[in-house]
Write a protein that holds these residues in place. Structure first.
Motif, PDB file in Angstrom:
ATOM      1  N   CYS A  29     -42.393 -38.875   4.588  1.00  0.00           N
ATOM      2  CA  CYS A  29     -42.664 -40.090   3.817  1.00  0.00           C
ATOM      3  C   CYS A  29     -42.779 -41.310   4.916  1.00  0.00           C
ATOM      4  O   CYS A  29     -41.531 -41.431   5.503  1.00  0.00           O
ATOM      5  CB  CYS A  29     -41.759 -40.393   2.667  1.00  0.00           C
ATOM      6  N   VAL A  36     -40.896 -34.803   2.035  1.00  0.00           N
ATOM      7  CA  VAL A  36     -41.470 -34.611   0.600  1.00  0.00           C
ATOM      8  C   VAL A  36     -42.484 -33.597   0.593  1.00  0.00           C
ATOM      9  O   VAL A  36     -42.792 -33.265   1.519  1.00  0.00           O
ATOM     10  CB  VAL A  36     -42.065 -36.024   0.132  1.00  0.00           C
ATOM     11  N   SER A  46     -46.622 -37.091  -4.313  1.00  0.00           N
ATOM     12  CA  SER A  46     -45.507 -36.822  -3.449  1.00  0.00           C
ATOM     13  C   SER A  46     -44.176 -36.413  -4.342  1.00  0.00           C
ATOM     14  O   SER A  46     -43.955 -37.228  -5.484  1.00  0.00           O
ATOM     15  CB  SER A  46     -45.098 -37.855  -2.618  1.00  0.00           C
ATOM     16  N   ASP A  48     -40.274 -35.138  -4.455  1.00  0.00           N
ATOM     17  CA  ASP A  48     -38.890 -34.665  -3.768  1.00  0.00           C
ATOM     18  C   ASP A  48     -38.956 -33.134  -3.395  1.00  0.00           C
ATOM     19  O   ASP A  48     -39.135 -32.619  -4.517  1.00  0.00           O
ATOM     20  CB  ASP A  48     -37.566 -35.388  -4.446  1.00  0.00           C
ATOM     21  N   HIS A 100     -41.358 -38.497  -5.977  1.00  0.00           N
ATOM     22  CA  HIS A 100     -40.519 -39.120  -4.871  1.00  0.00           C
ATOM     23  C   HIS A 100     -40.858 -40.781  -5.016  1.00  0.00           C
ATOM     24  O   HIS A 100     -41.880 -41.284  -5.350  1.00  0.00           O
ATOM     25  CB  HIS A 100     -41.249 -38.825  -3.581  1.00  0.00           C
TER      26      HIS A 100
END
Length: 159
Positions: A29, A36, A46, A48, A100
Motif C-alpha cells: 500500500c 495488501v 484492496s 488485507d 484495507h
C-alpha cells in the motif's frame, strides 16, 4: 516513480495463496506500507491479507469493514473473491478478507487454508486379474539384477 517500501515482512503462505497466474496481486500500500491483496479483475479493490473467520468475522461486522468471500478454485489453484453487501450473504463457516483502510489495524492476520477436498467413497481396487504365470514372470524380472536385465529381451505377448 519509485515503488513504495514495505514496513513488514511478506508472509510466506501468501506466495502459495496467490500464484502468478491469479488475477489477484500482492502489493504494498502506498499510504501505509503494509502488504495488501489487490483484486484487478473488474474494479481495483484492496484487501488485507488476513483470513477473517469465526470471532474475527464478528469484529469486522462491528467495525463496519467491507468483506469479500474467498472461494477456492481447486481446478486452477488460486482463490476467487466475491463481494458481499453488508452482513447479507455472510455465512459463519465462510472465509473472508476485510477491506484495507490505511493506518488502521488489520482485523486478522491468520493464513488462508484451502478447504479439504471431499472425495466420494469408491470401490476398493481389486487389482488386475493376472495368471500365476504372469505373476511369476513379473517377480522374476523384478528381482533380476540390472546388469543382467539390460540384456534381457522383452517378452512378446500376443492375444
Amino acid at each position: 516513480m519509485s515503488r513504495p517500501r514495505a514496513r513488514e515482512r511478506k508472509p510466506a503462505w501468501l506466495r502459495a495463496f496467490i500464484p502468478k497466474t491469479s488475477p489477484l496481486v500482492v502489493t504494498v500500500c502506498e499510504g501505509c506500507g503494509l502488504y495488501v491483496i489487490e483484486d484487478r479483475e473488474t474494479v481495483w479493490e484492496s484487501w488485507d491479507y488476513g483470513c477473517v473467520a469465526g470471532d474475527d468475522l464478528t469484529v469486522a461486522i462491528i467495525l463496519g469493514r467491507p468483506l469479500t468471500r474467498v472461494t477456492w478454485l481447486p481446478s486452477v489453484g488460486y482463490p476467487l473473491l466475491r463481494s458481499v453487501s453488508g452482513s447479507a450473504g455472510i455465512r459463519p463457516d465462510g472465509q473472508y478478507l476485510a477491506g484495507h483502510t490505511c493506518h488502521l489495524a488489520r482485523v486478522s492476520v491468520k493464513p488462508f487454508t484451502p478447504p479439504k477436498r471431499d472425495r466420494p467413497p469408491g470401490k476398493p481396487w481389486g487389482g488386475p486379474r493376472l495368471s500365476k504365470q504372469e505373476i511369476a514372470e513379473f517377480k522374476r524380472i523384478w528381482n533380476m539384477p540390472y546388469s543382467r536385465l539390460k540384456y534381457e529381451k522383452a517378452p512378446t505377448v500376443v492375444g
